[in-house]
Design a protein around this motif. Sequence first.
Motif, mmCIF file in Angstrom:
data_model
loop_
_atom_site.group_PDB
_atom_site.id
_atom_site.type_symbol
_atom_site.label_atom_id
_atom_site.label_comp_id
_atom_site.label_asym_id
_atom_site.label_seq_id
_atom_site.Cartn_x
_atom_site.Cartn_y
_atom_site.Cartn_z
ATOM 1 N N ALA A 178 -3.064 -5.797 -6.621
ATOM 2 C CA ALA A 178 -2.099 -5.081 -6.821
ATOM 3 C C ALA A 178 -2.294 -4.123 -7.805
ATOM 4 C CB ALA A 178 -0.498 -5.614 -7.074
ATOM 5 N N VAL A 179 -2.107 -2.635 -7.511
ATOM 6 C CA VAL A 179 -2.511 -1.632 -8.460
ATOM 7 C C VAL A 179 -1.221 -0.503 -8.453
ATOM 8 C CG1 VAL A 179 -3.599 -0.238 -7.088
ATOM 9 C CG2 VAL A 179 -4.039 -0.174 -9.376
ATOM 10 N N ARG A 180 -1.059 -0.101 -9.954
ATOM 11 C CA ARG A 180 0.094 1.176 -9.881
ATOM 12 C C ARG A 180 -0.695 2.460 -9.378
ATOM 13 N NH1 ARG A 180 3.531 2.456 -15.352
ATOM 14 N NH2 ARG A 180 4.652 4.421 -14.351
ATOM 15 N N THR A 181 -0.356 3.162 -8.576
ATOM 16 C CA THR A 181 -0.888 4.179 -7.987
ATOM 17 C C THR A 181 -0.232 5.481 -8.280
ATOM 18 O OG1 THR A 181 0.532 3.935 -5.937
ATOM 19 C CG2 THR A 181 -1.651 3.016 -6.050
ATOM 20 N N SER A 182 1.005 5.449 -8.903
ATOM 21 C CA SER A 182 1.609 6.626 -9.555
ATOM 22 C C SER A 182 2.978 6.082 -10.390
ATOM 23 C CB SER A 182 2.157 7.397 -8.444
ATOM 24 O OG SER A 182 3.600 6.997 -7.759
ATOM 25 N N GLU A 183 3.634 6.894 -11.192
ATOM 26 C CA GLU A 183 4.822 6.604 -11.578
ATOM 27 C C GLU A 183 5.605 5.864 -10.883
ATOM 28 O OE1 GLU A 183 7.589 8.491 -15.146
ATOM 29 O OE2 GLU A 183 7.247 9.763 -13.303
ATOM 30 N N THR A 184 5.803 5.923 -9.627
ATOM 31 C CA THR A 184 6.823 5.558 -8.588
ATOM 32 C C THR A 184 6.278 4.598 -7.428
ATOM 33 O OG1 THR A 184 6.814 7.437 -7.294
ATOM 34 C CG2 THR A 184 8.219 7.652 -9.235
ATOM 35 N N SER A 185 4.947 4.298 -7.731
ATOM 36 C CA SER A 185 4.339 3.489 -6.523
ATOM 37 C C SER A 185 3.472 2.274 -6.983
ATOM 38 C CB SER A 185 4.118 4.562 -5.550
ATOM 39 O OG SER A 185 2.681 5.146 -5.998
ATOM 40 N N ILE A 186 3.278 1.505 -5.991
ATOM 41 C CA ILE A 186 2.307 0.152 -6.261
ATOM 42 C C ILE A 186 1.894 0.195 -4.810
ATOM 43 C CG2 ILE A 186 2.242 -2.231 -6.498
ATOM 44 C CD1 ILE A 186 4.661 -2.098 -8.419
ATOM 45 N N LEU A 187 0.478 -0.169 -4.747
ATOM 46 C CA LEU A 187 -0.328 -0.775 -3.641
ATOM 47 C C LEU A 187 -0.768 -1.936 -3.638
ATOM 48 C CD1 LEU A 187 -1.183 0.110 -0.875
ATOM 49 C CD2 LEU A 187 -3.160 1.071 -1.805
ATOM 50 N N ALA A 188 -0.344 -3.069 -3.047
ATOM 51 C CA ALA A 188 -0.935 -4.397 -3.160
ATOM 52 C C ALA A 188 -1.472 -4.573 -1.574
ATOM 53 C CB ALA A 188 0.395 -5.276 -3.174
ATOM 54 N N GLU A 189 -2.514 -5.626 -1.687
ATOM 55 C CA GLU A 189 -2.999 -6.057 -0.404
ATOM 56 C C GLU A 189 -3.166 -7.614 -0.082
ATOM 57 O OE1 GLU A 189 -7.476 -5.220 1.756
ATOM 58 O OE2 GLU A 189 -6.877 -4.283 -0.065
ATOM 59 N N SER A 190 -2.934 -8.028 0.915
ATOM 60 C CA SER A 190 -2.897 -9.455 1.321
ATOM 61 C C SER A 190 -4.485 -9.830 1.490
ATOM 62 C CB SER A 190 -2.276 -9.933 2.197
ATOM 63 O OG SER A 190 -2.907 -9.123 3.842
ATOM 64 N N ILE A 293 4.318 -14.482 -7.455
ATOM 65 C CA ILE A 293 3.664 -13.566 -6.610
ATOM 66 C C ILE A 293 4.393 -12.160 -6.804
ATOM 67 C CG2 ILE A 293 2.676 -12.929 -4.220
ATOM 68 C CD1 ILE A 293 2.904 -16.053 -3.554
ATOM 69 N N VAL A 294 5.787 -12.209 -6.801
ATOM 70 C CA VAL A 294 6.506 -11.101 -6.839
ATOM 71 C C VAL A 294 6.279 -10.502 -8.108
ATOM 72 C CG1 VAL A 294 8.986 -9.965 -6.959
ATOM 73 C CG2 VAL A 294 8.221 -11.850 -5.318
ATOM 74 N N GLU A 295 6.227 -11.354 -9.315
ATOM 75 C CA GLU A 295 6.016 -10.912 -10.676
ATOM 76 C C GLU A 295 4.811 -10.358 -10.953
ATOM 77 O OE1 GLU A 295 8.607 -11.958 -14.561
ATOM 78 O OE2 GLU A 295 8.880 -11.791 -12.180
ATOM 79 N N CYS A 300 2.023 -5.080 -12.553
ATOM 80 C CA CYS A 300 1.165 -3.894 -12.986
ATOM 81 C C CYS A 300 1.636 -2.774 -13.051
ATOM 82 C CB CYS A 300 0.259 -3.697 -11.361
ATOM 83 S SG CYS A 300 1.267 -3.070 -10.006
ATOM 84 N N LEU A 301 2.945 -2.698 -13.051
ATOM 85 C CA LEU A 301 3.441 -1.373 -13.751
ATOM 86 C C LEU A 301 3.266 -1.369 -15.167
ATOM 87 C CD1 LEU A 301 7.215 -1.811 -12.268
ATOM 88 C CD2 LEU A 301 5.556 -0.019 -11.879
ATOM 89 N N LYS A 302 2.730 -2.328 -15.826
ATOM 90 C CA LYS A 302 2.598 -2.215 -17.247
ATOM 91 C C LYS A 302 1.199 -1.861 -17.561
ATOM 92 C CE LYS A 302 5.316 -6.528 -17.728
ATOM 93 N NZ LYS A 302 5.463 -7.948 -18.049
ATOM 94 N N ASN A 303 0.415 -1.634 -16.680
ATOM 95 C CA ASN A 303 -1.054 -1.016 -16.715
ATOM 96 C C ASN A 303 -1.091 0.481 -16.662
ATOM 97 O OD1 ASN A 303 -1.905 -3.651 -16.556
ATOM 98 N ND2 ASN A 303 -2.309 -3.944 -14.533
ATOM 99 N N SER A 304 -1.975 0.894 -17.472
ATOM 100 C CA SER A 304 -2.081 2.536 -17.098
ATOM 101 C C SER A 304 -2.567 2.755 -15.789
ATOM 102 C CB SER A 304 -2.826 2.936 -18.326
ATOM 103 O OG SER A 304 -4.245 2.237 -18.258
ATOM 104 N N ARG A 305 -2.228 4.077 -15.465
ATOM 105 C CA ARG A 305 -2.682 4.546 -14.088
ATOM 106 C C ARG A 305 -4.168 4.578 -14.209
ATOM 107 N NH1 ARG A 305 1.376 9.001 -13.155
ATOM 108 N NH2 ARG A 305 2.108 8.767 -15.250
#
Length: 305
Positions: A178-190, A293-295, A300-305
């Motif tokens: 999972a990675v933060r892609t913007s201030e309002t979004s996350i992209l995860a992958e299974s 898993i949710v956590e 990843c919101l805590k990581n810089s973009r």
Amino acid sequence: MRVAVIGLHWGHVHINAYRALGHDVVAVADADYDYCNKVGDMYGIPLRYSSADELQNLKVDVVSVVVPAKHHNEVLRKVMKLGCAIICEKPVLGFTAAPDMYDGLRDDIFFNYAYPFLRDIGIFYEKLKGMGELRRIEIECLYNLPLNAVMSTEEMFFETVSHPVALVVHAVPDIVSAVRTSETSILAESSGGTEICVVCKKDDSIKGIRHRVSVIGADELVLSGGFTIGSNWHYLPIMFNGSPVSGEHWPEEDPWYMANRNSLGCILRFFAHEQSMDDTLKAGAFSLQKAMIVEKILNCLKNSR
């Protein structure tokens, strides 16, 4: 079972659910001791405390930890010393947690993610099982709540979107990144290649919360719902390839109370040795491992973009 509830704002839901399920709430605790006494009087609960420290000699079967997430770490470690079963409100530790704060939490703590226990969610999961390969899952959460003034964008994101993320994690637990892609979004992958796009943002055109979960493969499945401040949560018909497969649900009784009651009941059946851990998780309950898993997605919101 004999139950203690720590934290008495959302804790009212736990007290009422335990009683409806036939269990005995014998103790309550809250940092506001005057309020604790008021709640104790309201429900006729004999034992009242002002902190988890005071519970160390208490003999109960289950403790519900319903304090704000930023206090979960401290309270859970104190309650673990009691040696009883523990149910904690979601999320595990929330936005303010550091990685080492997760170390040493008991594996048999359950976390109360109630979304999989909402009425008609079983229809959503049954349709999803028949969809085969899933290419993409889109989670959109719009909000406009009075809490905005005292919560950061990240904190509001974490608290607001954790429920629909848990709904997806229950069905697609093999999320590996999972990675933060913007201030309002996350992209995860299974591990199977399913993309999970999570968007959570303030929308001034509403007063409350709106959730929409879209699952896209050979077919398309859509679940949506929300609430306006002052009214109960409701959700629209589940749509499968553009056609409704359930009815609109806007009950007089709060559906979130019913979902929480069903969630707690499922977990208590495990503690009572009436069902296995595997069956408990399949029914929708969240163990520590599953809740993490949710956590990890939201952390990843805590990581810089």
